[in-house]
Design a protein around this motif. Structure first.
Motif, PDB file in Angstrom:
ATOM      1  N   ALA A 198     -32.325 -24.954  56.743  1.00 55.83           N
ATOM      2  CA  ALA A 198     -33.232 -25.878  56.058  1.00 55.83           C
ATOM      3  C   ALA A 198     -34.542 -25.129  55.812  1.00 55.83           C
ATOM      4  CB  ALA A 198     -33.484 -27.122  56.903  1.00 55.83           C
ATOM      5  N   GLU A 227     -37.381 -26.353  54.995  1.00 55.29           N
ATOM      6  CA  GLU A 227     -38.553 -27.127  55.419  1.00 55.29           C
ATOM      7  C   GLU A 227     -38.048 -28.369  56.147  1.00 55.29           C
ATOM      8  OE1 GLU A 227     -41.992 -27.324  56.348  1.00 55.29           O
ATOM      9  OE2 GLU A 227     -41.954 -25.966  54.630  1.00 55.29           O
ATOM     10  N   ASN A 228     -38.896 -29.024  56.919  1.00 60.75           N
ATOM     11  CA  ASN A 228     -38.544 -30.291  57.561  1.00 60.75           C
ATOM     12  C   ASN A 228     -38.223 -31.329  56.497  1.00 60.75           C
ATOM     13  OD1 ASN A 228     -39.280 -29.105  60.010  1.00 60.75           O
ATOM     14  ND2 ASN A 228     -41.304 -30.020  59.992  1.00 60.75           N
ATOM     15  N   GLY A 229     -37.267 -32.219  56.795  1.00 57.53           N
ATOM     16  CA  GLY A 229     -36.952 -33.272  55.837  1.00 57.53           C
ATOM     17  C   GLY A 229     -35.806 -34.152  56.289  1.00 57.53           C
ATOM     18  N   HIS A 250     -37.971 -33.551  51.273  1.00 58.59           N
ATOM     19  CA  HIS A 250     -39.064 -33.111  52.136  1.00 58.59           C
ATOM     20  C   HIS A 250     -40.308 -33.991  51.996  1.00 58.59           C
ATOM     21  CE1 HIS A 250     -36.648 -29.588  52.884  1.00 58.59           C
ATOM     22  NE2 HIS A 250     -36.519 -29.440  51.584  1.00 58.59           N
ATOM     23  N   THR A 272     -32.332 -36.294  60.041  1.00 65.17           N
ATOM     24  CA  THR A 272     -33.573 -35.528  59.944  1.00 65.17           C
ATOM     25  C   THR A 272     -33.276 -34.086  60.337  1.00 65.17           C
ATOM     26  OG1 THR A 272     -34.915 -37.459  60.458  1.00 65.17           O
ATOM     27  CG2 THR A 272     -35.932 -35.313  60.837  1.00 65.17           C
ATOM     28  N   VAL A 273     -33.763 -33.145  59.529  1.00 67.17           N
ATOM     29  CA  VAL A 273     -33.570 -31.723  59.826  1.00 67.17           C
ATOM     30  C   VAL A 273     -34.923 -31.046  59.993  1.00 67.17           C
ATOM     31  CG1 VAL A 273     -31.316 -31.544  58.702  1.00 67.17           C
ATOM     32  CG2 VAL A 273     -33.389 -31.115  57.368  1.00 67.17           C
ATOM     33  N   GLN A 274     -34.915 -29.997  60.799  1.00 62.68           N
ATOM     34  CA  GLN A 274     -36.127 -29.222  61.058  1.00 62.68           C
ATOM     35  C   GLN A 274     -36.066 -27.901  60.297  1.00 62.68           C
ATOM     36  OE1 GLN A 274     -38.628 -30.611  62.929  1.00 62.68           O
ATOM     37  NE2 GLN A 274     -37.230 -32.357  62.874  1.00 62.68           N
ATOM     38  N   LYS A 275     -37.212 -27.424  59.887  1.00 68.35           N
ATOM     39  CA  LYS A 275     -37.325 -26.124  59.235  1.00 68.35           C
ATOM     40  C   LYS A 275     -36.643 -25.070  60.104  1.00 68.35           C
ATOM     41  CE  LYS A 275     -41.074 -23.256  57.430  1.00 68.35           C
ATOM     42  NZ  LYS A 275     -42.545 -23.261  57.254  1.00 68.35           N
ATOM     43  N   GLN A 278     -33.417 -25.016  60.855  1.00 64.54           N
ATOM     44  CA  GLN A 278     -32.170 -25.540  61.431  1.00 64.54           C
ATOM     45  C   GLN A 278     -30.983 -25.104  60.583  1.00 64.54           C
ATOM     46  OE1 GLN A 278     -32.220 -29.794  62.129  1.00 64.54           O
ATOM     47  NE2 GLN A 278     -30.002 -29.927  61.999  1.00 64.54           N
TER      48      GLN A 278
END
Length: 118
Positions: free
Chosen positions: A34, A36-38, A58, A79-82, A84
């Motif tokens: 990923a 960016e976070n999103g 995002h 939800t994913v983290q930058k 991941q």
């Protein structure tokens, strides 16, 4: 934004007929990250020849799309983290070899991802 793959080899650059960058890698081995976070908006088989595709929202009008994955590890709503791992590089759909087709959208418009990468 974070570079979305282990490899750094761009196999196709952004241009008017190909509004993405393609980053080569090892099929079913190299991870896709990923950028960016999103929140995962969609994850699965993409229409139009994209094969296994993930779209991450995002916020603030920015989305990223990762296509041709071999295997997907996330689900819509997650939800994913930058950084991941969200998938593995693949060659699904209309593809000429293992890579990730990486696109960035700003308010629905495709932009050159290299302008947003560090």
């Amino acid at each position: 934004m974070l570079w979305p793959a282990v490899g750094r080899r761009i196999t196709q650059y952004f241009k008017w007929r190909h509004q993405a960058i393609d980053i080569g890698g090892k099929n079913g081995i190299d991870p896709i990250y990923a950028a960016e976070n999103g929140v995962v908006e969609s994850a699965g088989w993409g229409r139009g020849g994209w094969g296994n595709t993930i779209i991450v929202n995002h916020g603030n009008g920015m989305k990223t799309r990762y296509s041709h994955a071999n295997k997907i590890f996330v689900s819509p709503g997650e939800t994913v983290q930058k950084g991941q791992t969200i998938a593995l590089i693949g060659s699904t759909g209309r593809s000429t070899g293992p890579h990730v087709d990486f696109r960035v959208y700003i308010t629905g418009r495709t932009v050159n991802p290299l302008q947003y990468m560090r």
